[in-house]
Enzyme design. Structure first.
Site, PDB file in Angstrom:
ATOM      1  N   THR A 209       0.850  -1.194   0.000  1.00 16.36           N
ATOM      2  CA  THR A 209       0.000   0.000   0.000  1.00 16.36           C
ATOM      3  C   THR A 209       0.877   1.233   0.000  1.00 16.36           C
ATOM      4  O   THR A 209       1.809   1.316   0.815  1.00 16.36           O
ATOM      5  CB  THR A 209      -0.916   0.090   1.244  1.00 16.36           C
ATOM      6  OG1 THR A 209      -1.391   1.433   1.366  1.00 16.36           O
ATOM      7  CG2 THR A 209      -0.189  -0.261   2.529  1.00 16.36           C
ATOM      8  N   ASP A 213      -0.975   2.340   5.307  1.00 16.59           N
ATOM      9  CA  ASP A 213      -2.016   2.217   6.330  1.00 16.59           C
ATOM     10  C   ASP A 213      -2.220   0.788   6.833  1.00 16.59           C
ATOM     11  O   ASP A 213      -3.203   0.505   7.503  1.00 16.59           O
ATOM     12  CB  ASP A 213      -3.353   2.804   5.824  1.00 16.59           C
ATOM     13  CG  ASP A 213      -3.866   2.124   4.571  1.00 16.59           C
ATOM     14  OD1 ASP A 213      -3.182   1.230   4.047  1.00 16.59           O
ATOM     15  OD2 ASP A 213      -4.959   2.500   4.111  1.00 16.59           O
ATOM     16  N   GLU A 310      -6.024  13.073   0.449  1.00 14.04           N
ATOM     17  CA  GLU A 310      -7.332  12.921  -0.219  1.00 14.04           C
ATOM     18  C   GLU A 310      -8.474  12.554   0.733  1.00 14.04           C
ATOM     19  O   GLU A 310      -9.623  12.900   0.484  1.00 14.04           O
ATOM     20  CB  GLU A 310      -7.241  11.870  -1.331  1.00 14.04           C
ATOM     21  CG  GLU A 310      -6.937  10.478  -0.842  1.00 14.04           C
ATOM     22  CD  GLU A 310      -6.999   9.413  -1.933  1.00 14.04           C
ATOM     23  OE1 GLU A 310      -6.356   8.379  -1.763  1.00 14.04           O
ATOM     24  OE2 GLU A 310      -7.694   9.615  -2.941  1.00 14.04           O
TER      25      GLU A 310
END
Ligand code: ADP
Ligand code: FBP
Ligand code: MG
Length: 442
Positions: A209, A213, A310
């Site tokens: 990732t 996370d 985001e």
């Protein structure tokens, strides 16, 4: 998080009966500060206070199995076939991991076959079974020079029964899944189906990732490359904002639920005045809201740079009609464009009509080849994954935890999310570097 030692034990298919190609090399090794013996375990905690709070003897505190080659292995290499699949969003280093797995399996274990499944879990379905490619040293020779994944990737649910049919048809003994939280949930369904059918197939995960996370991993591979890419976009808007009257630079960076990329990119270049992340809610209006702070900064310095993850401030955006992608991940509202509009309106209203430069580098930071640091990390993860698979570990993920390569049960990697701790050292560093207030509240 409450953790018992038993929650951290990984599954093994059975006793290891075959000699490992590393047996001789391992014979002389002893546990040292730089080498963890295969029978030793790595501590989960690294502070005295947390260890003491566990209240159990040292041999019962939460600990993890060390990764690495074993003296004996479960699978007979000559008769072993292996599958590799990459799933989910792209991440720098995917090709390095594929290459590392293929090289280790070929050069040291000499396994019979290595198959690559095309386009994520879709490649394991009946419909796409004919797209399977055989991987050898030549096929992976210099793939590490490119971003992306030579195998392709995808999002979207697939039937585990069908995927296991494919594994059986090809005679796969070990499946390597390189993917994120969604991929590991999918891998666990494959494991359940394998178990229900009483099959002898190992499933090993390599966590991927760029958002960093995933829990129980120091920092995910490709993350360093990705945030380094992001810094050049911050530098651009900084220069633009300096050259303009009331210059405002905004960079939106990936990070669905965690603001690690935003924090690290901002820290590495130190041109950002505000960093907004999902873990730290903010308000726009009022004397301590973002708009007023931005205005104050522009009045004092003539410009301002904002880095926004985001997933930040999603609660400020219209929630209705929220949709999900093919994998079930919530599609986020565009906080970057929202901020751009709100800041433009506010500064215009207070007599500081701005020149706004807005960049959303998005895929540009995750589609590049891994940097040297991440390449090293990837190849070491790949080696650890191969050793785990050949030793018959299953439903197991290889991670680096507190600088040690270790095995963790797959369920733990999806148990919660790694997030920036608003009370932690990283966020403190961001506050120190930007000078922004600890909170933007009314
Ligand atoms: N709960 C789940 N059960 C089974 N498969 C899942 C689950 N969540 C995701 N997947 C599958 O795993 C693959 C990758 O998931 P996705 O969320 O897109 O990326 P990532 O693995 O990077 O989080 C997709 O094919 C998706 O359908
Ligand atoms: O447009 P895509 O390919 O769905 O990916 C967007 C998402 O992928 C990510 O890079 C990482 O997501 P995954 O780890 O689930 O692949 C997020 O930061 C971003 O929101
Ligand atoms: Mg995910």
């Amino acid at each position: 998080m409450t953790l018992e030692l038993d929650d951290l034990r990984v599954r093994t298919l059975g006793a290891c009966r075959y000699d490992s190609p590393f047996a001789e090399m391992l014979a002389s090794k002893r546990t040292s500060p730089h080498y963890v013996h295969e029978d030793d375990r790595v501590l989960v905690d690294d502070t005295v206070s947390v260890l003491l709070s566990r209240g159990v003897p040292i041999d019962q505190v939460p600990s993890l199995e060390a990764a690495g080659p074993r003296r004996k292995i479960y699978f007979d290499p000559d008769a072993t076939s292996v599958g590799i699949v990459t799933c989910g969003g792209l991440c720098p280093g995917l090709n390095d991991v594929i290459r590392g797995i293929v090289q280790e399996l070929t050069e040291h274990y000499h396994v019979a076959h290595i198959y690559g499944f095309r386009n994520g879990y879709a490649g394991l379905t009946r419909q796409h079974r004919d797209r399977v490619v055989e991987l050898d040293l030549r096929a992976v020779a210099d793939i590490n020079n490119d971003g992306g994944t030579i195998l392709g990737s995808s999002r979207g649910d697939q039937d585990p029964e069908e995927m296991v049919d494919t594994l059986v048809e090809l005679g796969i003994d070990v499946l390597f899944v390189i993917g994120g939280d969604g991929s590991m949930r999918g891998a666990m369904k494959i494991v359940n189906t394998i178990d229900a059918r009483g099959l002898d197939i190992a499933v090993i995960g390599v966590p991927k990732t760029i958002d960093n996370d995933l829990p129980f991993t120091d920092q995910s591979f490709g993350f360093q490359t990705a945030f380094a890419q992001a810094t050049s976009f911050i530098a651009s808007v900084f220069i633009e904002s300096q050259a303009a009257e009331n210059g405002v630079g905004i960079v939106k960076l990936m990070g669905r639920h965690s603001g690690f990329i935003a924090c690290y990119a901002a820290l590495s270049i130190n041109d950002a005045d505000f960093v907004l992340i999902p873990e730290v809610p903010f308000v726009l209006g009022g004397p301590s809201g973002v708009l007023r702070r931005v205005e104050d900064h522009v009045r004092r310095h003539g410009q301002v740079v904002i880095v926004v993850a985001e997933g930040a401030g999603q609660e400020l955006l219209e929630q209705e009609g929220r949709t999900t992608d093919a994998s079930g991940n919530t599609k986020l509202g565009d906080i970057g464009l929202f901020l751009k509009q709100k800041i433009t309106d506010h500064l215009t209203e207070v007599g500081l009509p701005p020149t706004v430069r807005y960049l959303d580098p998005s895929y540009a930071i995750r589609s590049v080849a891994a940097n040297a640091y991440d390449s090293v990390y990837c190849v070491r993860l790949a080696h650890a994954a191969v050793h785990a698979g050949m030793a018959g570990r299953t439903e197991t993920v290889v991670v680096r935890w507190r600088r040690r390569f270790v095995h963790i049960p797959m369920s733990l990697i999806t148990s919660h999310r790694n997030q920036v701790d608003p009370d932690g050292d990283l966020w403190m560093s961001v506050l120190e570097a930007t000078g922004q207030p600890a909170s933007f509240t009314d």
